[in-house]
Motif scaffolding. Structure first.
Motif, PDB file in Angstrom:
ATOM      1  N   ALA A 173      34.734  42.044  91.803  1.00 23.73           N
ATOM      2  CA  ALA A 173      34.796  41.312  93.248  1.00 23.73           C
ATOM      3  C   ALA A 173      33.401  40.970  93.323  1.00 23.73           C
ATOM      4  N   THR A 174      31.802  41.308  93.246  1.00 21.19           N
ATOM      5  CA  THR A 174      30.446  40.967  93.186  1.00 21.19           C
ATOM      6  C   THR A 174      30.643  40.193  91.733  1.00 21.19           C
ATOM      7  N   LEU A 175      30.361  39.854  91.059  1.00 18.77           N
ATOM      8  CA  LEU A 175      30.664  39.425  90.160  1.00 18.77           C
ATOM      9  C   LEU A 175      31.013  38.030  89.944  1.00 18.77           C
ATOM     10  N   LEU A 176      32.449  38.061  90.586  1.00 17.60           N
ATOM     11  CA  LEU A 176      33.084  36.611  90.935  1.00 17.60           C
ATOM     12  C   LEU A 176      32.558  36.088  91.850  1.00 17.60           C
ATOM     13  N   GLU A 177      32.192  36.309  93.016  1.00 22.19           N
ATOM     14  CA  GLU A 177      31.380  36.025  93.671  1.00 22.19           C
ATOM     15  C   GLU A 177      30.314  35.000  93.442  1.00 22.19           C
ATOM     16  N   ARG A 178      29.661  35.517  92.627  1.00 21.80           N
ATOM     17  CA  ARG A 178      28.143  35.346  92.305  1.00 21.80           C
ATOM     18  C   ARG A 178      28.104  34.182  91.364  1.00 21.80           C
ATOM     19  N   GLY A 179      29.508  34.338  90.721  1.00 24.39           N
ATOM     20  CA  GLY A 179      29.887  33.764  88.931  1.00 24.39           C
ATOM     21  C   GLY A 179      28.857  33.446  88.186  1.00 24.39           C
ATOM     22  N   SER A 180      29.374  35.072  87.371  1.00 24.13           N
ATOM     23  CA  SER A 180      28.674  35.784  86.635  1.00 24.13           C
ATOM     24  C   SER A 180      28.992  35.201  85.973  1.00 24.13           C
ATOM     25  N   ARG A 181      28.550  35.214  84.412  1.00 27.28           N
ATOM     26  CA  ARG A 181      29.111  34.811  82.910  1.00 27.28           C
ATOM     27  C   ARG A 181      29.278  35.717  82.139  1.00 27.28           C
ATOM     28  N   HIS A 182      30.253  36.643  82.721  1.00 30.15           N
ATOM     29  CA  HIS A 182      31.572  38.002  82.496  1.00 30.15           C
ATOM     30  C   HIS A 182      32.505  37.678  83.468  1.00 30.15           C
ATOM     31  N   ALA A 183      32.616  36.778  84.247  1.00 32.54           N
ATOM     32  CA  ALA A 183      33.248  36.654  84.995  1.00 32.54           C
ATOM     33  C   ALA A 183      34.624  36.398  83.886  1.00 32.54           C
ATOM     34  N   PRO A 184      34.807  35.560  83.403  1.00 31.14           N
ATOM     35  CA  PRO A 184      35.987  35.356  82.386  1.00 31.14           C
ATOM     36  C   PRO A 184      37.008  36.913  81.665  1.00 31.14           C
ATOM     37  N   ALA A 185      36.084  37.948  82.042  1.00 25.71           N
ATOM     38  CA  ALA A 185      36.616  39.384  81.086  1.00 25.71           C
ATOM     39  C   ALA A 185      36.739  40.228  81.526  1.00 25.71           C
ATOM     40  N   LEU A 186      36.832  40.109  83.146  1.00 26.09           N
ATOM     41  CA  LEU A 186      36.752  40.920  84.242  1.00 26.09           C
ATOM     42  C   LEU A 186      38.698  41.194  84.540  1.00 26.09           C
ATOM     43  N   PRO A 187      39.569  40.374  84.558  1.00 25.72           N
ATOM     44  CA  PRO A 187      41.120  40.431  84.841  1.00 25.72           C
ATOM     45  C   PRO A 187      41.494  41.293  83.391  1.00 25.72           C
ATOM     46  N   CYS A 199      35.729  57.048  79.155  1.00 20.73           N
ATOM     47  CA  CYS A 199      35.849  55.620  79.314  1.00 20.73           C
ATOM     48  C   CYS A 199      34.998  54.549  80.929  1.00 20.73           C
ATOM     49  N   ALA A 200      35.176  55.355  81.667  1.00 19.62           N
ATOM     50  CA  ALA A 200      35.104  54.759  82.917  1.00 19.62           C
ATOM     51  C   ALA A 200      34.236  54.533  83.307  1.00 19.62           C
ATOM     52  N   SER A 201      33.025  55.773  83.016  1.00 21.02           N
ATOM     53  CA  SER A 201      31.808  55.971  83.238  1.00 21.02           C
ATOM     54  C   SER A 201      30.788  54.789  82.177  1.00 21.02           C
ATOM     55  N   LEU A 202      31.410  54.868  81.260  1.00 22.08           N
ATOM     56  CA  LEU A 202      30.458  53.366  79.910  1.00 22.08           C
ATOM     57  C   LEU A 202      31.404  52.170  80.558  1.00 22.08           C
ATOM     58  N   LEU A 203      32.058  52.203  81.694  1.00 22.39           N
ATOM     59  CA  LEU A 203      32.486  50.696  81.622  1.00 22.39           C
ATOM     60  C   LEU A 203      31.846  50.569  83.545  1.00 22.39           C
ATOM     61  N   ARG A 204      31.204  51.652  83.805  1.00 22.21           N
ATOM     62  CA  ARG A 204      30.736  51.898  85.186  1.00 22.21           C
ATOM     63  C   ARG A 204      29.224  51.176  85.040  1.00 22.21           C
ATOM     64  N   GLU A 205      29.181  51.950  83.861  1.00 18.97           N
ATOM     65  CA  GLU A 205      26.878  51.532  83.494  1.00 18.97           C
ATOM     66  C   GLU A 205      26.934  49.973  82.675  1.00 18.97           C
ATOM     67  N   THR A 206      28.429  49.363  82.050  1.00 16.81           N
ATOM     68  CA  THR A 206      28.407  48.288  81.692  1.00 16.81           C
ATOM     69  C   THR A 206      27.865  47.212  82.856  1.00 16.81           C
ATOM     70  N   MET A 207      29.618  47.251  84.203  1.00 20.12           N
ATOM     71  CA  MET A 207      29.175  46.480  85.116  1.00 20.12           C
ATOM     72  C   MET A 207      27.728  46.405  85.603  1.00 20.12           C
ATOM     73  N   TRP A 208      28.300  48.018  86.036  1.00 19.75           N
ATOM     74  CA  TRP A 208      26.104  47.762  86.607  1.00 19.75           C
ATOM     75  C   TRP A 208      24.991  47.149  86.505  1.00 19.75           C
ATOM     76  N   SER A 209      24.956  47.207  84.475  1.00 22.29           N
ATOM     77  CA  SER A 209      24.010  45.716  84.673  1.00 22.29           C
ATOM     78  C   SER A 209      24.724  44.712  84.530  1.00 22.29           C
ATOM     79  N   MET A 210      26.060  44.474  84.442  1.00 19.44           N
ATOM     80  CA  MET A 210      26.107  43.081  84.836  1.00 19.44           C
ATOM     81  C   MET A 210      25.631  42.296  86.018  1.00 19.44           C
ATOM     82  N   ILE A 211      25.345  42.642  87.338  1.00 20.31           N
ATOM     83  CA  ILE A 211      25.377  43.307  88.352  1.00 20.31           C
ATOM     84  C   ILE A 211      23.780  43.150  88.078  1.00 20.31           C
ATOM     85  N   SER A 212      23.017  43.819  88.152  1.00 18.61           N
ATOM     86  CA  SER A 212      21.836  43.953  87.541  1.00 18.61           C
ATOM     87  C   SER A 212      20.988  42.298  87.200  1.00 18.61           C
ATOM     88  N   GLU A 213      22.220  41.687  85.888  1.00 12.88           N
ATOM     89  CA  GLU A 213      21.510  41.043  85.430  1.00 12.88           C
ATOM     90  C   GLU A 213      20.623  39.801  86.781  1.00 12.88           C
TER      91      GLU A 213
END
Length: 298
Positions: A142-156, A250-264
């Motif tokens: 939700a945060t990535l979508l709100e802030r217009g992340s470059r990763h938004a297309p991959a989120l669904p 897998c979920a822990s890896l996805l969380r680390e990935t999305m953590w970094s997306m936010i931190s970008e």
């Protein structure tokens, strides 16, 4: 805060008599860590404000640090104030990924995790947060979508995969988890004892998150994972446990990935979060492909 500003902030704290040898420590991508000597003893100063987008609240980190001290799992808390946590310095070496490939070290780390899960909750005081990875993934999206992340297309697609993983994990037994078991958050003291540090993400969770997170962060082989799970549970993992464990890994890896997306988009620290995101996304994609290829559908 720049590194120089962090050094001066650490030096100026009111808990010192005559601070000396004020030097930055390596590591830390959500805070500054400074080593300080005072009255012949060494301390570590952790400087960092709340980071709400990551669920980091410093009052909570303090509560967990005190509980970990009482359980003899982490260094003692020497001093604190808003945005500041001062801990005893433990003469030690941070573990590396290669260290956890040594069977003896891995078993010692597994025993430490088991102690953490069994003993920490008895020392907790006051309100304590949960750390439910599937809620965190939805909040990050939700945060990535709100802030217009470059990763938004991959989120669904990522959220659809997260839902599958959550169903595969199923019902969980809650323990107090560390939830950020990077090798560098495990220290080997000069006497050989292992300590755990950095309680920013601690909270109630499934024990599989810590176990899967350690395995993915260290690139453990399947044989090493089996040894770790056998040590932790006291019996070899059956097919059901393997499925739930692999899903949580897998979920822990996805969380680390999305953590970094936010931190970008939010972090001001000098760290290449974009590269970190890309590397973790590749690791997650590989783990998820392996999970589904084994017929591990819920």
């Amino acid at each position: 805060m720049t590194p120089d500003e962090a050094i001066e902030t650490a030096r100026a704290l009111g808990c010192w008599s005559a601070p000396s040898n004020v030097t930055p420590l390596d590591g830390g991508i959500t805070n500054h860590n400074i080593r300080v000597t005072d009255k012949g003893r060494d301390y570590v100063v952790r400087l960092g404000q709340d980071i709400p987008e990551h669920g980091i609240l410093r009052w909570h980190e303090l509560a967990l640090s005190r509980a970990a001290e009482a359980a003899r799992l982490s260094p003692a808390v020497h001093y604190h104030e808003p945005g500041v946590l001062v801990l005893d310095f433990i003469p030690s070496t941070a573990l590396t990924e290669e260290d956890l490939h040594d069977p003896g070290t891995l078993m010692a780390a597994t025993d430490l995790i088991a102690r953490l899960h069994c003993q920490m909750s008895g020392h907790l005081r006051g309100p304590i947060l949960s750390f439910w990875v599937f809620h965190i993934l939805h909040d990050y999206a939700a945060t990535l979508l709100e802030r217009g992340s470059r990763h938004a297309p991959a989120l669904p697609d990522l959220l659809e995969q997260a839902a599958l993983l959550g169903r595969a994990v199923g019902h969980v037994k809650l323990v107090l988890g560390h939830n950020d078991l990077l090798p560098a958050n495990l220290l080997r003291a000069t006497d050989g004892a292992l300590w755990v540090i950095d309680w920013e993400y601690g909270g109630f969770n499934s024990p599989l998150f810590d176990l899967g997170g350690l395995a993915s962060n260290c690139g453990l082989t399947r044989d090493a994972e089996e040894a770790m799970l056998t040590r932790y549970h006291g019996a070899p993992p059956d097919e059901t446990l393997w499925r739930r464990y692999d899903a949580m890994k897998c979920a822990s890896l996805l969380r680390e990935t999305m953590w970094s997306m936010i931190s970008e988009m939010t972090s001001t620290l000098d760290f290449d979060y974009g590269d970190y995101t890309d590397k973790n996304l590749d690791r997650y994609a590989g783990a998820y492909a392996a999970f589904t290829a084994q017929g591990c559908q819920p």
